[in-house]
Design an enzyme around this catalytic site. Sequence first.
Site, PDB file in Angstrom:
ATOM      1  N   GLN A  49      38.802  41.573  33.972  1.00  0.00           N
ATOM      2  CA  GLN A  49      39.561  40.508  33.263  1.00  0.00           C
ATOM      3  C   GLN A  49      40.326  39.823  34.273  1.00  0.00           C
ATOM      4  O   GLN A  49      40.804  40.027  35.300  1.00  0.00           O
ATOM      5  CB  GLN A  49      40.754  41.320  32.358  1.00  0.00           C
ATOM      6  CG  GLN A  49      40.332  41.517  30.842  1.00  0.00           C
ATOM      7  CD  GLN A  49      39.269  42.743  30.984  1.00  0.00           C
ATOM      8  OE1 GLN A  49      39.658  43.799  31.657  1.00  0.00           O
ATOM      9  NE2 GLN A  49      38.053  42.753  30.302  1.00  0.00           N
ATOM     10  N   ASN A  69      37.509  37.460  29.928  1.00  0.00           N
ATOM     11  CA  ASN A  69      36.474  38.491  30.429  1.00  0.00           C
ATOM     12  C   ASN A  69      35.381  37.832  31.443  1.00  0.00           C
ATOM     13  O   ASN A  69      35.388  36.627  31.474  1.00  0.00           O
ATOM     14  CB  ASN A  69      35.733  38.845  29.139  1.00  0.00           C
ATOM     15  CG  ASN A  69      36.518  39.683  28.275  1.00  0.00           C
ATOM     16  OD1 ASN A  69      37.216  40.608  28.482  1.00  0.00           O
ATOM     17  ND2 ASN A  69      36.477  39.392  26.712  1.00  0.00           N
ATOM     18  N   CYS A  78      44.985  42.640  26.894  1.00  0.00           N
ATOM     19  CA  CYS A  78      44.592  43.448  28.077  1.00  0.00           C
ATOM     20  C   CYS A  78      45.556  44.346  28.595  1.00  0.00           C
ATOM     21  O   CYS A  78      46.593  43.937  29.195  1.00  0.00           O
ATOM     22  CB  CYS A  78      44.084  42.720  29.244  1.00  0.00           C
ATOM     23  SG  CYS A  78      43.375  43.428  30.442  1.00  0.00           S
ATOM     24  N   GLY A  79      45.764  45.719  28.192  1.00  0.00           N
ATOM     25  CA  GLY A  79      46.657  46.576  28.606  1.00  0.00           C
ATOM     26  C   GLY A  79      46.893  46.700  30.143  1.00  0.00           C
ATOM     27  O   GLY A  79      47.924  46.496  30.768  1.00  0.00           O
ATOM     28  N   ASN A  80      45.819  47.095  30.956  1.00  0.00           N
ATOM     29  CA  ASN A  80      45.611  47.382  32.296  1.00  0.00           C
ATOM     30  C   ASN A  80      46.150  46.099  32.898  1.00  0.00           C
ATOM     31  O   ASN A  80      46.819  46.172  34.009  1.00  0.00           O
ATOM     32  CB  ASN A  80      44.411  47.700  32.624  1.00  0.00           C
ATOM     33  CG  ASN A  80      43.926  49.136  32.188  1.00  0.00           C
ATOM     34  OD1 ASN A  80      45.133  49.814  32.209  1.00  0.00           O
ATOM     35  ND2 ASN A  80      43.109  49.386  31.758  1.00  0.00           N
ATOM     36  N   ASN A 171      42.796  43.076  19.921  1.00  0.00           N
ATOM     37  CA  ASN A 171      41.323  42.794  20.027  1.00  0.00           C
ATOM     38  C   ASN A 171      40.608  44.015  19.581  1.00  0.00           C
ATOM     39  O   ASN A 171      41.215  44.989  19.309  1.00  0.00           O
ATOM     40  CB  ASN A 171      41.052  42.836  21.702  1.00  0.00           C
ATOM     41  CG  ASN A 171      41.455  43.862  22.418  1.00  0.00           C
ATOM     42  OD1 ASN A 171      42.078  45.004  22.083  1.00  0.00           O
ATOM     43  ND2 ASN A 171      41.170  44.318  23.766  1.00  0.00           N
ATOM     44  N   GLU A 223      33.058  47.454  27.643  1.00  0.00           N
ATOM     45  CA  GLU A 223      34.196  46.295  27.030  1.00  0.00           C
ATOM     46  C   GLU A 223      33.430  45.069  26.586  1.00  0.00           C
ATOM     47  O   GLU A 223      32.444  44.536  27.164  1.00  0.00           O
ATOM     48  CB  GLU A 223      35.065  46.015  28.356  1.00  0.00           C
ATOM     49  CG  GLU A 223      36.144  46.712  28.416  1.00  0.00           C
ATOM     50  CD  GLU A 223      37.175  46.159  29.325  1.00  0.00           C
ATOM     51  OE1 GLU A 223      37.051  44.884  29.716  1.00  0.00           O
ATOM     52  OE2 GLU A 223      37.960  46.848  29.823  1.00  0.00           O
ATOM     53  N   ARG A 224      33.704  44.604  25.511  1.00  0.00           N
ATOM     54  CA  ARG A 224      33.289  43.340  25.067  1.00  0.00           C
ATOM     55  C   ARG A 224      33.422  42.230  26.038  1.00  0.00           C
ATOM     56  O   ARG A 224      34.401  42.221  26.777  1.00  0.00           O
ATOM     57  CB  ARG A 224      33.899  42.773  23.654  1.00  0.00           C
ATOM     58  CG  ARG A 224      33.910  41.563  23.286  1.00  0.00           C
ATOM     59  CD  ARG A 224      34.776  41.298  22.142  1.00  0.00           C
ATOM     60  NE  ARG A 224      36.334  40.870  22.445  1.00  0.00           N
ATOM     61  CZ  ARG A 224      36.831  40.346  21.774  1.00  0.00           C
ATOM     62  NH1 ARG A 224      36.602  39.846  20.652  1.00  0.00           N
ATOM     63  NH2 ARG A 224      38.467  40.047  22.227  1.00  0.00           N
ATOM     64  N   CYS A 232      40.127  51.017  30.129  1.00  0.00           N
ATOM     65  CA  CYS A 232      40.713  49.784  29.186  1.00  0.00           C
ATOM     66  C   CYS A 232      41.831  50.290  28.361  1.00  0.00           C
ATOM     67  O   CYS A 232      41.787  51.376  27.687  1.00  0.00           O
ATOM     68  CB  CYS A 232      39.322  49.707  28.345  1.00  0.00           C
ATOM     69  SG  CYS A 232      39.882  48.341  27.009  1.00  0.00           S
ATOM     70  N   THR A 234      43.660  48.997  25.974  1.00  0.00           N
ATOM     71  CA  THR A 234      43.789  48.742  24.634  1.00  0.00           C
ATOM     72  C   THR A 234      42.704  49.743  24.000  1.00  0.00           C
ATOM     73  O   THR A 234      43.076  50.360  22.748  1.00  0.00           O
ATOM     74  CB  THR A 234      43.275  47.342  24.248  1.00  0.00           C
ATOM     75  OG1 THR A 234      42.225  46.815  24.957  1.00  0.00           O
ATOM     76  CG2 THR A 234      44.337  46.213  24.673  1.00  0.00           C
TER      77      THR A 234
HETATM   78  N1  LIG Z   1      37.160  43.053  27.034  1.00  0.00           N
HETATM   79  C1  LIG Z   1      38.399  43.139  26.242  1.00  0.00           C
HETATM   80  C2  LIG Z   1      39.612  42.901  26.712  1.00  0.00           C
HETATM   81  C3  LIG Z   1      39.973  43.711  27.841  1.00  0.00           C
HETATM   82  C4  LIG Z   1      41.045  45.248  27.680  1.00  0.00           C
HETATM   83  C5  LIG Z   1      41.377  45.623  28.764  1.00  0.00           C
HETATM   84  N2  LIG Z   1      40.725  45.995  29.855  1.00  0.00           N
HETATM   85  C6  LIG Z   1      42.450  46.610  28.705  1.00  0.00           C
HETATM   86  O1  LIG Z   1      42.987  46.973  29.643  1.00  0.00           O
HETATM   87  O2  LIG Z   1      43.066  46.500  27.595  1.00  0.00           O
HETATM   88  C7  LIG Z   1      37.964  42.200  25.049  1.00  0.00           C
HETATM   89  O3  LIG Z   1      37.376  41.078  25.005  1.00  0.00           O
HETATM   90  O4  LIG Z   1      38.785  42.773  23.962  1.00  0.00           O
END
Ligand SMILES: N[C@@H](CCC[C@H](N)C(=O)O)C(=O)O
Length: 296
Positions: A49, A69, A78-80, A171, A223-224, A232, A234
């Site tokens: 991300q 992305n 995006c939590g991280n 998300n 991940e999407r 990830c 979230t």
């Molecule tokens: N790929 C996800 C967004 C990424 C989330 C992230 N890595 C996290 O840490 O939350 C999307 O498109 O929803």
Amino acid sequence: MNALANHRFLKMHGAGNAIVVLDLRGTRITVSGAEARAIAEDPRSRFDQLMVMHDAVTPNTDAYLRIYNTDGSRSGACGNGTRCVAYAMFDDPAMARPAEGGSLTLETEAGLVAVKRVADRSFTVDMGKPRLKWDEIPLRDPFPDTRRIELQIGPIDDPIMHSPAAVSMGNPHAIFFVDRDPDEYDLAQIGPMLEAHPIFPERANISVAQVLGRDLIKLRVWERGAGLTLACGTAACATVVAASRLRMIGRQATVALPGGQLSIEWRADDHVLMTGPVFLEGEGTFAPEIFAGIQE
Ligand SMILES: N[C@@H](CCC[C@H](N)C(=O)O)C(=O)O
């Protein structure tokens, strides 16, 4: 020359989730999907991300975040990456702005998130409330109960995985609870098919979760828009909410991901708190040639 050429960035990760932090506050520059893809393709700025900081929009917030992305698509959360942005806003000599009391409020496309520093390289993010109704996630079909939705992969009479929970943390997430070790599933093959399944009109992040105890979950995530990742945030939040709704755990758990651990709590007031580490790998500037051929 492209407006992003020679712009400074931080290369970070949160529990293994590769994050690039870019500060565009004080400018009118925005990143297009094509520019985000070009940045991701350069090994020096590869990311899962890209977190872009813009000037705050809502009063009493500290910045507005656009989240990209690898494939150039955008995410509401995006939590991280949010923890990495907080680190930059507190500690990076060029990005830090005086913030009061060790906490920040950041705005994303999905709403407000509050971040608090809990140790030198550890932050707690209030990720807000999970969205559990089918049309909020969103799902294509009106499932009255999103704790288990009708979806399976593999032979009809002997599916590899089936009946995931669906949750939005800003998300969309689908979580398959399995009895075996998540490492035994070929997520690199299964993930892309499920991410793009028509039941998810905005695609979805796909998780395989094994509950190892009342407060411990092992998780792998496709991940999407980014593919297999080491962590990830979230997804970890969505998994704890889903497992708690299914009475597999209480409201608090450690989520063990390939890149590290996150502590998740689904508070009684419905907010989900995520605590985890950040790591600074280095910094760089975007090489002008990576944007060659992109129309502005
Ligand atoms: N790929 C996800 C967004 C990424 C989330 C992230 N890595 C996290 O840490 O939350 C999307 O498109 O929803």
